[in-house]
Every structure is written in structure tokens, then in C-alpha cells.
Motif scaffolding. Structure first.
Motif, PDB file in Angstrom:
ATOM      1  N   ASN A  82      45.364  49.177  34.851  1.00 16.97           N
ATOM      2  CA  ASN A  82      43.807  49.098  34.862  1.00 16.97           C
ATOM      3  C   ASN A  82      43.581  50.145  33.806  1.00 16.97           C
ATOM      4  O   ASN A  82      42.568  50.015  32.994  1.00 16.97           O
ATOM      5  N   GLY A  88      38.903  47.585  35.764  1.00 13.78           N
ATOM      6  CA  GLY A  88      38.097  46.399  36.223  1.00 13.78           C
ATOM      7  C   GLY A  88      39.305  45.196  35.805  1.00 13.78           C
ATOM      8  O   GLY A  88      38.661  43.876  35.767  1.00 13.78           O
ATOM      9  N   TRP A  90      41.415  44.007  38.102  1.00 10.21           N
ATOM     10  CA  TRP A  90      41.235  43.104  39.278  1.00 10.21           C
ATOM     11  C   TRP A  90      40.014  43.414  40.044  1.00 10.21           C
ATOM     12  O   TRP A  90      40.058  44.625  40.877  1.00 10.21           O
ATOM     13  N   ASP A  91      39.205  42.767  40.053  1.00 11.73           N
ATOM     14  CA  ASP A  91      37.837  42.955  40.798  1.00 11.73           C
ATOM     15  C   ASP A  91      38.054  42.406  42.009  1.00 11.73           C
ATOM     16  O   ASP A  91      38.193  41.160  42.032  1.00 11.73           O
ATOM     17  N   SER A  93      36.118  42.056  44.529  1.00 10.33           N
ATOM     18  CA  SER A  93      34.931  41.419  44.981  1.00 10.33           C
ATOM     19  C   SER A  93      35.060  39.855  44.837  1.00 10.33           C
ATOM     20  O   SER A  93      34.574  38.931  45.428  1.00 10.33           O
ATOM     21  N   ILE A  94      35.703  39.411  43.501  1.00 10.14           N
ATOM     22  CA  ILE A  94      35.734  38.180  43.009  1.00 10.14           C
ATOM     23  C   ILE A  94      36.978  37.409  43.748  1.00 10.14           C
ATOM     24  O   ILE A  94      36.977  36.549  44.276  1.00 10.14           O
ATOM     25  N   ARG A  95      38.082  38.213  43.981  1.00  9.36           N
ATOM     26  CA  ARG A  95      39.393  37.685  44.682  1.00  9.36           C
ATOM     27  C   ARG A  95      39.625  37.940  45.924  1.00  9.36           C
ATOM     28  O   ARG A  95      40.185  37.026  46.791  1.00  9.36           O
ATOM     29  N   TYR A  98      41.908  43.469  48.067  1.00 12.19           N
ATOM     30  CA  TYR A  98      41.687  44.898  48.193  1.00 12.19           C
ATOM     31  C   TYR A  98      42.656  45.843  47.852  1.00 12.19           C
ATOM     32  O   TYR A  98      42.513  46.616  47.434  1.00 12.19           O
TER      33      TYR A  98
END
Length: 143
Positions: A82, A88, A90-91, A93-95, A98
Motif C-alpha cells: 500500500n 488505495g 485495496w479499496d 468499499s469496492i470489494r 476489510y
């Protein structure tokens, strides 16, 4: 996960097979010379079997060590990637994922190592037998 891992190990074992087949093809003349000076089929089989076996053992050992290190230090590795990428990577909210859970269990590691070693031993037999049964006259005919 074990099924996916098994497929990956099978692909790696096929790479050992293809590498040994190419080695037998490239060393056909040398095998022919060794056979004409008295090397037995069993000796040729052992040489190529040991070559494939060592490849499998070294690959398995390196895979176990690197895999365990990766599973133990997943969070620092993830943070480093990262940081290097500028954040960013590994976002969540998209995948919707957490965190990356990594649970290292001895039984799983032993199963994977056993599968890898077993497959590397089995897939080595075919190219080794092919090298052992090579006719020395045919191997040296066009040399």
C-alpha cells in the motif's frame, strides 16, 4: 482453498515434467554415449529421477518457507505494498473485504507439502523411464 492449491501444485508438477522431457531430448546424445560405455537402464533412470525429485523437494521447501512467512507477516506486507503504490491498492468499499485473514495451521502446511512432494515424485517417473529406455544406437545415429 485446498482444491485451488492442489490445482496450482499440479500445474507446477507438470512444469517439472515438461522440463525433464526437454532435458531428456537435449541430453539424448549424452545418454546414448553413457549407455554404450556400459551404464545400465536403472542408472539412467535414477539420474533423471533424482534430478526431478530434487527440483520438487527444493521447490516444496521454498514454497513452504515463503508461504508460511507470507501468512505470518501478511499485514506488514500489505502495508508495504500500500505504501509503495501510494495507498488505495485495496479499496474495501469496492470489494467488501476489510481484512485479509491468514490462519496458519500445521495440518494444512503438511497436506500441501505432502501433495507437492508426492506429485513431483509421480510426474518424474515418466521422463526418467523415457530416458532409461532410450536406444543408444538411435540416440547416436544422426550425431
Amino acid at each position: 482453498m485446498f482444491i485451488i492449491l492442489s490445482i496450482l501444485v499440479l500445474i507446477a508438477a507438470m512444469n517439472i515434467t515438461s522440463g525433464l522431457i526437454m532435458l531428456v531430448k537435449n541430453k539424448g546424445r549424452d545418454i546414448g554415449i553413457l549407455r554404450t560405455v556400459g551404464l545400465t537402464e536403472g542408472s539412467v533412470l535414477r539420474v533423471f529421477f533424482l534430478c526431478g525429485t530434487f527440483t520438487g523437494v527444493i521447490g516444496t521447501a521454498m514454497g513452504v518457507v515463503l508461504g508460511c512467512m507470507f501468512a505470518i507477516w501478511i499485514d506488514p506486507i500489505f502495508s508495504f505494498v500500500n505504501y509503495v503504490a501510494g495507498g488505495g491498492v485495496w479499496d474495501p468499499s469496492i470489494r467488501g473485504i476489510y481484512n485479509l485473514p491468514a490462519k496458519l495451521q500445521l495440518v494444512d502446511v503438511l497436506k500441501a507439502a505432502g501433495l507437492s512432494l508426492g506429485l513431483s515424485f509421480v510426474v518424474t517417473i515418466l521422463p526418467a523411464r523415457r530416458a532409461a529406455r532410450m536406444n543408444p544406437v538411435e540416440a547416436l545415429r544422426y550425431e
